[in-house]
Write an enzyme that holds these catalytic residues in place. Sequence first.
Site, PDB file in Angstrom:
ATOM      1  N   TYR A   1       0.809  -1.213   0.000  1.00  0.00           N
ATOM      2  CA  TYR A   1       0.000   0.000   0.000  1.00  0.00           C
ATOM      3  C   TYR A   1       0.844   1.266   0.000  1.00  0.00           C
ATOM      4  O   TYR A   1       0.382   2.321  -0.423  1.00  0.00           O
ATOM      5  CB  TYR A   1      -0.911   0.037   1.224  1.00  0.00           C
TER       6      TYR A   1
ATOM      7  N   ASP B   1      -1.854 -18.605   1.510  1.00  0.00           N
ATOM      8  CA  ASP B   1      -2.784 -19.397   0.683  1.00  0.00           C
ATOM      9  C   ASP B   1      -3.447 -20.491   1.506  1.00  0.00           C
ATOM     10  O   ASP B   1      -4.654 -20.723   1.397  1.00  0.00           O
ATOM     11  CB  ASP B   1      -2.097 -19.932  -0.592  1.00  0.00           C
TER      12      ASP B   1
ATOM     13  N   ASP C   1     -11.792  -9.639   4.630  1.00  0.00           N
ATOM     14  CA  ASP C   1     -13.036  -9.695   3.852  1.00  0.00           C
ATOM     15  C   ASP C   1     -13.542 -11.138   3.796  1.00  0.00           C
ATOM     16  O   ASP C   1     -14.737 -11.411   3.941  1.00  0.00           O
ATOM     17  CB  ASP C   1     -12.821  -9.192   2.410  1.00  0.00           C
TER      18      ASP C   1
ATOM     19  N   ASP D   1      -5.943  -7.324   4.372  1.00  0.00           N
ATOM     20  CA  ASP D   1      -7.094  -6.757   3.660  1.00  0.00           C
ATOM     21  C   ASP D   1      -7.949  -7.891   3.087  1.00  0.00           C
ATOM     22  O   ASP D   1      -9.165  -7.932   3.263  1.00  0.00           O
ATOM     23  CB  ASP D   1      -6.601  -5.838   2.540  1.00  0.00           C
TER      24      ASP D   1
HETATM   25  C1  IPM Z   1     -10.222  -1.622   3.988  1.00  0.00           C
HETATM   26  C2  IPM Z   1     -10.504  -1.094   2.607  1.00  0.00           C
HETATM   27  C3  IPM Z   1      -9.390  -0.163   2.196  1.00  0.00           C
HETATM   28  C4  IPM Z   1      -8.107  -0.966   2.201  1.00  0.00           C
HETATM   29  C5  IPM Z   1      -9.573   0.543   0.853  1.00  0.00           C
HETATM   30  C6  IPM Z   1     -10.879   1.270   0.785  1.00  0.00           C
HETATM   31  C7  IPM Z   1      -8.420   1.461   0.546  1.00  0.00           C
HETATM   32  O1  IPM Z   1     -10.676  -2.127   1.692  1.00  0.00           O
HETATM   33  O2  IPM Z   1     -10.167  -0.825   4.938  1.00  0.00           O
HETATM   34  O3  IPM Z   1     -10.068  -2.835   4.137  1.00  0.00           O
HETATM   35  O4  IPM Z   1      -7.787  -1.631   1.214  1.00  0.00           O
HETATM   36  O5  IPM Z   1      -7.393  -0.918   3.211  1.00  0.00           O
HETATM   37 MN    MN Z   2     -10.592  -4.101   2.579  1.00  0.00          MN
END
Ligand code: IPM
Ligand code: MN
Length: 357
Positions: free
Chosen positions: A141, A223, A251, A247
């Site tokens: 990032y 993985d 999710d 990240d």
């Molecule tokens: C998160 C989001 C952010 C990230 C984006 C919106 C930049 O997906 O907070 O997980 O990738 O960190």
């Molecule tokens: Mn995210």
Amino acid sequence: MDARLVLLPGDGIGPEVVDQAQRVLQAIASRFGHAFHYECRPMGGNAIDSHGTPLPDETLGACRQSAAVLLGAVGGPKWDDPHAKTRPEAGLLAIRKELGLFANLRPIKPSPWLLSASPLRSEIISGTDILFVRELTGGLYFGASGRRPHASGEEAYSTMTYNTGEVERVVRVAAEAARKRRGRLTMVDKANVLEASRLWRAVSARLMAAEFPEVKYDVVLVDSMAMHLISRPRDFDVVVTENMFGDILTDEGSMLTGSMGLLPSASLGSSGPGLYEPIHGSAPDIAGQGVANPLAAILAASMLLRHSLHLETEAESIETAVDNVLSAGFRTRDIAAGGPSLGTIEMGTRVIEALAR
Ligand code: IPM
Ligand code: MN
């Protein structure tokens, strides 16, 4: 307690859910005798529209002066143009970097009342209680990136860079959390391929042996972690990992709970204000309809009370209230499985009523 809080409602459903979190904070303030002072500031797409930048200086300045920051969500199709000079997400990355928020805590604990909301079978997810600690100010990032000419057209690069200190400080946060929980820490990397991961592995092993001998520590490749997370989530306690892996895995982990509408997160530095936000995005498809689930934002407010204001009783009372509302069968549309559902404001009201009991 007297505390200055900055609210960054942001874009899409951000303002709707932050409103409800603020109502809940007010209910806590009057019930427990605190005075919270709120300052609402532009950030994200709305700030691009009004100030030409997603993180105006005055917003950042107000955050620096505050005890803690509560953020809704940023982004939306209006600001998605790939050729635009700046994007709402750039504001989020900038605030993380500027405030030194290197540790992102994302708890994943499916509510026993919502096991059927997850696409996974309840016998797999029941009993899951994972705390993800994602490194938030380094790696791909923030590493060197750019474009250069190439015989075939163009070449683009992003680099993953980490130093010893960056690894140590976030692993320490995770290990301290593990010590207070079930005493287990898993570090996730890709050390079979990436040099940055090999540094993570060496630094973590050394730190764990020197400072946390009582914490049971293991390492898993990213993985395989993607697999284990949905096949045996109960086996993990605290999981620490670099920015991009965190990240993606969080999710994936959110699906253990069935809805992103339930998951809060806290971003912390070594000093100064923390940043608290729901992990869901701005959901432009349902913005302005009053149907967004405010519970993640409300639970983010509870993390704010715990981590920035050290008001543990107050934080727990919010969590208990949310639990009671869910056990009583109240649902917003995202978790109603087609059944009856409440709007954003009504859900906030139910939580406030449950607090009073
Ligand atoms: C998160 C989001 C952010 C990230 C984006 C919106 C930049 O997906 O907070 O997980 O990738 O960190
Ligand atoms: Mn995210």
